[in-house]
Write a protein that holds these residues in place. Sequence first.
Motif, short mmCIF file in Angstrom:
data_model
loop_
_atom_site.label_atom_id
_atom_site.label_comp_id
_atom_site.label_asym_id
_atom_site.label_seq_id
_atom_site.Cartn_x
_atom_site.Cartn_y
_atom_site.Cartn_z
N GLU A 147 0.83 -1.01 -0.08
CA GLU A 147 -0.17 -0.12 -0.16
C GLU A 147 0.85 1.24 -0.10
O GLU A 147 0.63 2.10 -0.48
CB GLU A 147 -0.89 0.11 1.07
CG GLU A 147 -1.79 1.41 1.23
CD GLU A 147 -2.79 1.13 2.61
OE1 GLU A 147 -3.32 2.08 2.64
OE2 GLU A 147 -2.80 0.12 3.23
N GLU A 148 1.92 1.22 0.93
CA GLU A 148 2.87 2.53 0.75
C GLU A 148 3.67 2.60 -0.34
O GLU A 148 3.79 3.92 -1.09
CB GLU A 148 3.60 2.32 2.05
CG GLU A 148 4.71 3.41 2.36
CD GLU A 148 4.02 4.88 2.60
OE1 GLU A 148 4.29 5.91 2.22
OE2 GLU A 148 2.83 4.71 2.84
N ILE A 149 3.92 1.74 -0.99
CA ILE A 149 4.90 1.57 -2.15
C ILE A 149 4.19 2.26 -3.19
O ILE A 149 4.28 2.96 -3.87
CB ILE A 149 5.45 0.33 -2.60
CG1 ILE A 149 6.80 0.07 -1.39
CG2 ILE A 149 6.20 0.29 -3.95
CD1 ILE A 149 6.98 -1.55 -1.57
N ALA A 150 2.57 1.77 -3.44
CA ALA A 150 1.91 2.00 -4.51
C ALA A 150 1.71 3.59 -4.22
O ALA A 150 1.28 4.12 -5.24
CB ALA A 150 0.53 1.22 -4.25
N ARG A 151 1.29 3.93 -2.97
CA ARG A 151 1.08 5.33 -2.77
C ARG A 151 2.02 6.39 -3.17
O ARG A 151 1.79 7.46 -3.92
CB ARG A 151 0.91 5.53 -1.29
CG ARG A 151 0.40 7.03 -1.06
CD ARG A 151 0.27 7.22 0.43
NE ARG A 151 1.57 7.14 1.25
CZ ARG A 151 2.54 8.32 1.05
NH1 ARG A 151 1.99 9.54 0.59
NH2 ARG A 151 3.55 8.18 1.60
N ARG A 152 3.39 5.89 -3.20
CA ARG A 152 4.43 6.80 -3.78
C ARG A 152 4.94 6.75 -5.14
O ARG A 152 5.41 7.76 -5.65
CB ARG A 152 5.70 6.27 -3.00
CG ARG A 152 5.54 6.37 -1.40
CD ARG A 152 6.88 6.36 -0.87
NE ARG A 152 7.00 6.04 0.58
CZ ARG A 152 8.08 6.24 1.54
NH1 ARG A 152 9.27 6.11 0.96
NH2 ARG A 152 7.46 5.91 2.82
N LEU A 153 4.15 5.83 -5.91
CA LEU A 153 4.48 5.72 -7.21
C LEU A 153 3.64 6.76 -8.17
O LEU A 153 2.57 6.99 -7.62
CB LEU A 153 4.00 4.51 -7.86
CG LEU A 153 4.85 3.22 -7.41
CD1 LEU A 153 4.48 1.91 -7.94
CD2 LEU A 153 6.64 3.40 -7.88
N PRO A 154 4.26 7.33 -8.98
CA PRO A 154 3.63 8.47 -9.82
C PRO A 154 2.28 7.89 -10.65
O PRO A 154 2.38 6.74 -11.09
CB PRO A 154 4.70 9.02 -10.81
CG PRO A 154 5.76 7.92 -10.86
CD PRO A 154 5.53 7.15 -9.47
N ASP A 155 1.55 8.75 -11.00
CA ASP A 155 0.60 8.36 -12.02
C ASP A 155 1.49 8.07 -13.54
O ASP A 155 1.91 9.06 -14.06
CB ASP A 155 -0.31 9.50 -12.40
CG ASP A 155 -1.43 9.18 -13.44
OD1 ASP A 155 -1.48 8.08 -14.00
OD2 ASP A 155 -2.27 10.01 -13.74
N PRO A 156 1.27 6.99 -13.98
CA PRO A 156 2.25 6.53 -15.00
C PRO A 156 1.34 7.27 -16.33
O PRO A 156 2.30 7.01 -17.58
CB PRO A 156 2.30 4.97 -15.26
CG PRO A 156 1.03 4.86 -14.71
CD PRO A 156 0.88 5.51 -13.36
N GLY A 157 0.11 7.56 -16.24
CA GLY A 157 -0.37 7.78 -17.64
C GLY A 157 -0.81 6.51 -18.38
O GLY A 157 -1.18 5.73 -17.70
#
Length: 706
Positions: A432-442
Motif C-alpha cells: 500500500e505504501e509503495i503504491a501510494r508513492r508511485l507516480p501516475d504513469p498515464g
Amino acid sequence: MDTLENLVITRRLRVPVGAPADSTSGWGEVAARQLDAALLSVGFTCSAALLERLSRLPGETVVDLGVRILAGVRRLVGDHVRHNAYFIDFPANVPDTLEFWAGLLREALLDPVAAARVQPSTLDLLTLPGYGRYQHAYADLLAAHAELIPLAGDRVTVLELGGSLESEARDLYFSLAGAETPLAAEDLAALRTLAAFCADQPERVPVRENRAVINEVRLAAGQPLLVDTVTDVLRLACGCSGGDVTLATPTRFRSFRRAERRALLRALDAVATPAKLGDVSRHREQWKRLGERLHPHEYPQFPRAAGVFEVARGVREAAGFDSRVEAALSAGRTADAVELLEKAPGALLRRLDHLLRTGGRSAPAVLDAAERAAAGASGRVLLSLREHLQNRLAPAAGRVFTNRYGRAWVASDSRPPLEEEFLSRALAVLDEEIARRLPDPGELIVDPGVLDVALPLSGKAVAPGLGMLPRGSLSRVDGELLRFFVHWRQAGRRTDYDLSALMLDASYDNPTHISWTNYANGFATYSGDLTEAPAPHGASEFIDIRLADATQPIIIPEVNVYAGEQFHEAAEAFFGYMTRDAEQEGRPFEPRTVRMKSDLRGSGRVALPLVFLRGDDGDWRVKWLHLYLKGFPGFNQVEGNRGTASLLVRSIVERDYLRVRYLADLLRAKASPAGHATYIGLEAPEDLPAGSRAYTPATLHELIPA
C-alpha cells in the motif's frame, strides 16, 4: 569534454550533437552513412533521428565525432583489444587434454636444451616450452577463420540522438545524484566528473556517498555543504583527500587549507548535536586522524565540532543509537527497543524480522509501529523489506550474505519461521505504501522482456557495461552456440587467470567442469590456457558451448585468479558472453554477437558473473550473479571451489527477487488515460509519443520511489 561525451554515449547510448546546421562540405550524408556502416560491424547503429542530424553536419565534423563514438562503443563491447586464442582453429581442432600434454612433454624431451631442465621428480607441466603463451600472431588467427555470417539475430544496439553535451551531461548528473540506491565505484567516479562540470546542483541527494562526492565540488566552490550527520563531514574529508567516501577503507588525509578547515568545522558544528555524537565511535580512528589535520582547537567558535574529536579520543562519552537498541534487545525489552526505533523509521523496518521473532506477545504492537514507520522510510528500504519478507514465506536453502564488493558467502538458515498472519499484514502495508508513492504513469507500456529484471536495490557490486542487469535478473538466451570470454592485461607482474565452467544437474549435484585441466566434453570446448598477459595486447580465453547438446542444465562460468594480480589490480580485466547460430563462423571474438560485457574488479579471487539455466520448457536463460569468492591466495581452480560455488549459486537462483513485474503491476493499477505515457523496457523505441517517460536498464534506478 571528451570524457563527458564518452560518459553520455556509453552510459545512456545517446550521442550529444550540437545545434543542427546545413552542411556546406557536401559530404556530411556520406560520412554519416560510413559511420553507420562502421558501427554495424561492432553491433551498433544510428537511429533515424541521429542519422538525419549527422547528415546535416559538415563531413569533417561527422568524421571527428565518429572516431570518438566508435572508440567508445568498441570499448563498451570489448572490441578495443585483440582477442587472440591459444589454439588457432578454436573451437575446431582443440586436442584432447592428455594428448595435448603428452605432445608438449614429447617436444620438450626431444629438445636437448629443454630436456636438460625437465626433472621427472619435480616436473611442472605449466613450465613446459610453448605452454601458456600464444604460438601464433593475431594476423594468423584472422587468416584461419572465415568472416562472420551476419544474421538477423545478431545484436544491434541503437544509438539515439541526444541534445547538447551540456543538457545530456546535466541529465546524467541529476540521474546519478538523485539515485535512491548506492552507486557502483565507476558511477561514483562519473558523478565526480559530472559534478565538476555542471553548474546546476540537485536539491535532493538521498545516498550519502553521492552527497560526499557533490560536497567536494561545493567545498571547492565555497558553496554551502549538504550535511545532516557528522559522518557526512567525515565522508567529505575522505573524498577531498582522494580516499574512500564509503568509509570501508582508511583514508590518509591530506593537509587542508585554512578556508577548507573552517568550512568543514563549521559544517560539523552545525550537525554535532548530542543525539548524533553516538555515530562517532563507528569510525573512531578515522576521526582521530582527521582531527590532526583540522586543528579544531584553533577554532573556539565551533565548540560542538571540538566535541566530536573529544568523543573520538575517549575524553567524552556518547552512547550510540544502535548500542541503546542492542542493549534493550539483549535485555529482552523489545517494547523499549521499538520505542527507540520509532525515531528512526528506516532502522525499525530493517530490524522488523528480528523484532517479530523476539517480540513474543508484543508482535502485534511491533507491526503497529512498523505500519506507522512505513510512511517515514525511504522507498529503497520499503522495497528491500518487501523482498526480504516474501522470501520468508518458504524455507530457504541457505542465507546469502553479500558485501559492497560482491564478496559472498552462504550460511544455513536457522531462523524460526514468521507467523503467516504477521507476514500477510506486513506485506499488505508495504504494498500500500509503495503504491501510494508511485507516480501516475498515464498510459503504461511495458516490454515483456523487462518483467523478470530485478529491481536495482543496490548497484555497488555491478560494474557498468554492455547489457548489464541487477543481481537476480533473469533474461532469455537466444542462439545455438554460447561462448563466454575473459580478457586481462597485467599491470606489473605475471598474471594468470583461468576461465572455467562448472556444470551441474538439476539438483545442483554431479559436477563436471571445463578448464585448463579438461579441455572438452561432449558439448563444450576450451580455447586453451594462457599463463601471462603482458602489454600491449594482454590475453583472452574462451569457452564454447553447444546448448542443444548440453547434458547438464546448470552452467556456471568462473574466472579464477591462478597467480598474480587480483582483478582490481590488473591493468584491465573484463568478462562477457556471445551467442550465435550454428551456421555462423567468424573469429573467436565477434563484437556484433556480444550480449553482455563488464569489467571484473571485485576483491575476491574467484569471479562468478552469472549462471545459465535450462528451464522445463527447454529454453535457456541467464541469471545475473555479480559475485566473488574469496578463494585462495594462489592456484585457484574450479575443482577446488565447486562445493561453495554450487551452494552459493543455488541460493541466488532459488531466491525470489523483487522484479520489475512487481512495480509494473502497481503502476498498472494507477494508470490513467492522461496526456503522457510511461514506457518500461530493455530498449526505448523511437516511436514513443512526445513527452513520454522511458525507463531502460540504464535508468531503472529512477523507478525506485523516494
